[in-house]
Design a protein around this motif. Structure first.
Motif, PDB file in Angstrom:
ATOM      1  N   ARG A 153       0.855  -1.183   0.000  1.00  0.00           N
ATOM      2  CA  ARG A 153       0.000   0.000   0.000  1.00  0.00           C
ATOM      3  C   ARG A 153       0.891   1.233   0.000  1.00  0.00           C
ATOM      4  N   LEU A 154       0.401   2.291  -0.608  1.00  0.00           N
ATOM      5  CA  LEU A 154       1.171   3.525  -0.688  1.00  0.00           C
ATOM      6  C   LEU A 154       0.191   4.691  -0.694  1.00  0.00           C
ATOM      7  N   SER A 155       0.159   5.419   0.408  1.00  0.00           N
ATOM      8  CA  SER A 155      -0.737   6.568   0.492  1.00  0.00           C
ATOM      9  C   SER A 155      -0.217   7.700  -0.374  1.00  0.00           C
ATOM     10  N   ARG A 160       4.237  11.168  -2.324  1.00  0.00           N
ATOM     11  CA  ARG A 160       4.874  12.478  -2.503  1.00  0.00           C
ATOM     12  C   ARG A 160       6.238  12.526  -1.834  1.00  0.00           C
ATOM     13  N   GLY A 161       6.353  11.884  -0.672  1.00  0.00           N
ATOM     14  CA  GLY A 161       7.647  11.835   0.002  1.00  0.00           C
ATOM     15  C   GLY A 161       8.676  11.048  -0.788  1.00  0.00           C
ATOM     16  N   ARG A 170      13.986   4.697  -6.998  1.00  0.00           N
ATOM     17  CA  ARG A 170      13.859   3.957  -8.263  1.00  0.00           C
ATOM     18  C   ARG A 170      14.736   2.708  -8.321  1.00  0.00           C
ATOM     19  N   PRO A 171      16.016   2.755  -7.892  1.00  0.00           N
ATOM     20  CA  PRO A 171      16.808   1.513  -7.883  1.00  0.00           C
ATOM     21  C   PRO A 171      16.246   0.456  -6.935  1.00  0.00           C
ATOM     22  N   PHE A 190       2.751   3.375  -7.045  1.00  0.00           N
ATOM     23  CA  PHE A 190       4.042   2.700  -7.202  1.00  0.00           C
ATOM     24  C   PHE A 190       4.617   2.945  -8.595  1.00  0.00           C
ATOM     25  N   LEU A 191       3.776   2.886  -9.581  1.00  0.00           N
ATOM     26  CA  LEU A 191       4.244   3.177 -10.942  1.00  0.00           C
ATOM     27  C   LEU A 191       4.726   4.618 -11.049  1.00  0.00           C
ATOM     28  N   ARG A 192       4.034   5.506 -10.372  1.00  0.00           N
ATOM     29  CA  ARG A 192       4.391   6.923 -10.425  1.00  0.00           C
ATOM     30  C   ARG A 192       5.762   7.198  -9.823  1.00  0.00           C
ATOM     31  N   ILE A 193       6.140   6.435  -8.798  1.00  0.00           N
ATOM     32  CA  ILE A 193       7.436   6.691  -8.166  1.00  0.00           C
ATOM     33  C   ILE A 193       8.556   5.842  -8.755  1.00  0.00           C
ATOM     34  N   GLY A 194       8.257   5.083  -9.830  1.00  0.00           N
ATOM     35  CA  GLY A 194       9.348   4.444 -10.545  1.00  0.00           C
ATOM     36  C   GLY A 194       9.283   2.951 -10.727  1.00  0.00           C
ATOM     37  N   ALA A 195       8.256   2.276 -10.224  1.00  0.00           N
ATOM     38  CA  ALA A 195       8.148   0.825 -10.437  1.00  0.00           C
ATOM     39  C   ALA A 195       7.864   0.529 -11.904  1.00  0.00           C
ATOM     40  N   GLN A 196       8.363  -0.617 -12.387  1.00  0.00           N
ATOM     41  CA  GLN A 196       8.137  -1.035 -13.765  1.00  0.00           C
ATOM     42  C   GLN A 196       6.782  -1.731 -13.881  1.00  0.00           C
TER      43      GLN A 196
END
Length: 418
Positions: A153-155, A160-161, A170-171, A190-196
């Motif tokens: 889960r990711l609020s 934003r943090g 991202r790595p 999750f996709l927004r912060i860099g997950a594939q």
């Protein structure tokens, strides 16, 4: 560079972290036990293990059905459960006994994590919810061990943090083989912060797969008989400092209309048990403590000051309030009381469980109250209108039943990738 600076900071901070650990142990010596594990000095594994990491008691409870399913699917497998807190490990021991191994999670310094991984020899790392520890993930991945982020889960606040430190995050996400998100909103963040995209799935929350066994129901009936079968009983679960006084104020208002009512209050953290007991007494309310075997029959407040019995205490009650929500803590899991088919109440601060609360709200299975006055009014209306209480409880249970099945999807996903 950010990863290097993060590790450097953690190295410099480690002496102060250990000093704080020592200080905490002055009041709770259990904190000192096996403290070396936090530096990676754990017993060596004779065979590779499935490492299940949960930070605290909430994540440990959430991991329980997953661990049971993994044990069932892999009878000969060895599972290691880790947590950051004493209560998390104690809860795991209560649930699993000698079926699994236990250890404190290593502090996230390169040396601590490297020692831990070398000794444990994980076959897979299963991380519960959203615990992205850079060195833990990097050290595990260097050994070509598959990593899974389960019940993820990711609020919006957390997303934003993470975006502010994208070059660090991202790595980490690239090292995770599978992210099993609770909902579409979580997956999108999750996709927004860099997950594939190929590593992210929406499986639902395994917390819907609450298992209320016949033994648990029998224990709940026995406790309910001790409460008194015909009196109204409401439970305030997983309460935090800053909430207890408000809940006692609400109970006073309930007692004014239903003088035979009982409040069962269960603080989130064991170190607060005595403080809450003292607060109840100072408020002039009669108190029985479960840990002392005191009878609740003629009492106004019953303190659930034991470990591992919350699910059972829900079943012995009529109405549940879920704590961490009258203050800006973010709330706790409302699905356990919902699975009992009882009305669920909460404060307004539920951002840690926004998807689950949204589902309950859509199904008319939860009441959100802004303060203790609204809470008391809602409690009085539910106690005074059994048909309303039954309808709300059935609605909550219907949401749980409609969303079961995530556990099987998660276990299948893990076993297909190990």
């Amino acid at each position: 560079m950010l990863h290097f600076l993060y590790s450097l900071f953690f190295r410099f901070a480690l002496p102060f972290v250990l000093l704080r650990l020592w200080w905490s142990g002055r009041e709770n010596p259990e904190v000192w036990r096996n403290w070396q594990q936090r530096l990676g000095y754990v017993s060596r594994s004779e065979e590779p293990v499935i490492w299940v990491h949960a930070v605290s008691v909430g994540e440990t409870i959430a991991a329980a059905p997953l661990v049971k399913a993994l044990l069932s699917r892999n009878p000969g497998s060895s599972i290691l459960m880790t947590a950051m807190t004493v209560t998390g490990l104690e809860r795991a021991r209560v649930m699993f006994g000698d079926q699994v191994r236990y250890a404190y999670s290593p502090y996230d310094t390169p040396g601590s994590v490297r020692r831990f991984v070398e000794r444990v020899r994980p076959r897979a790392l299963v991380i519960m919810e959203t615990e992205l520890w850079p060195n833990m993930i990097a050290a595990t991945r260097r050994r070509q061990v598959p990593i899974f982020l389960i019940n993820a889960r990711l609020s919006e606040r957390s997303a934003r943090g993470y975006e502010r430190v994208g070059s660090l995050v991202r790595p980490l996400l690239a090292s995770i083989g599978w992210i099993a998100a609770q909902a579409r909103e979580d997956a999108s963040r999750f996709l927004r912060i860099g997950a594939q995209p190929e590593t992210v799935s929406v499986t639902g929350s395994i917390k819907f797969d609450v298992d209320i066994t016949p033994e648990l129901r029998a224990a709940a009936r026995q406790v309910r008989a001790a409460f008194g079968d015909n009196r109204p009983v409401w439970i305030a679960a997983s309460t935090h400092e800053g909430e207890d006084r408000q809940l006692l104020d609400a109970h006073r208002q309930v007692l004014a209309h239903h003088p035979e009512s009982l409040l069962v209050i269960v603080p989130r953290h064991p170190e607060r048990f005595d403080d809450v007991a003292a607060l109840v007494t100072a408020q002039g309310l009669s108190l029985a403590r479960r840990s002392k075997g005191e009878s609740p029959a003629a009492m106004q407040v019953y303190l659930g000051d034991t470990m591992g019995e919350l699910l059972m205490l829900f079943g012995a009650s009529d109405i549940a309030f879920v704590g961490g929500s009258l203050i800006e803590r973010g709330g706790h899991n409302p699905l356990e009381p919902a699975a009992w088919g009882m009305p669920v109440l909460s404060g307004p601060h539920v951002f840690n469980f926004e998807t689950i609360y949204g589902q309950l709200a859509d199904g008319e299975g939860v009441f959100i109250t802004e303060d203790c006055q609204q809470l008391a009014a809602r409690l009085n209306s539910l106690i005074g209108d059994p048909a309303l209480a039954d309808r709300a409880g059935n609605n909550a249970l219907a949401v749980v039943e409609a969303n079961r099945g995530a556990l099987a999807r998660v276990v299948d996903g893990i076993m297909g990738r190990v």
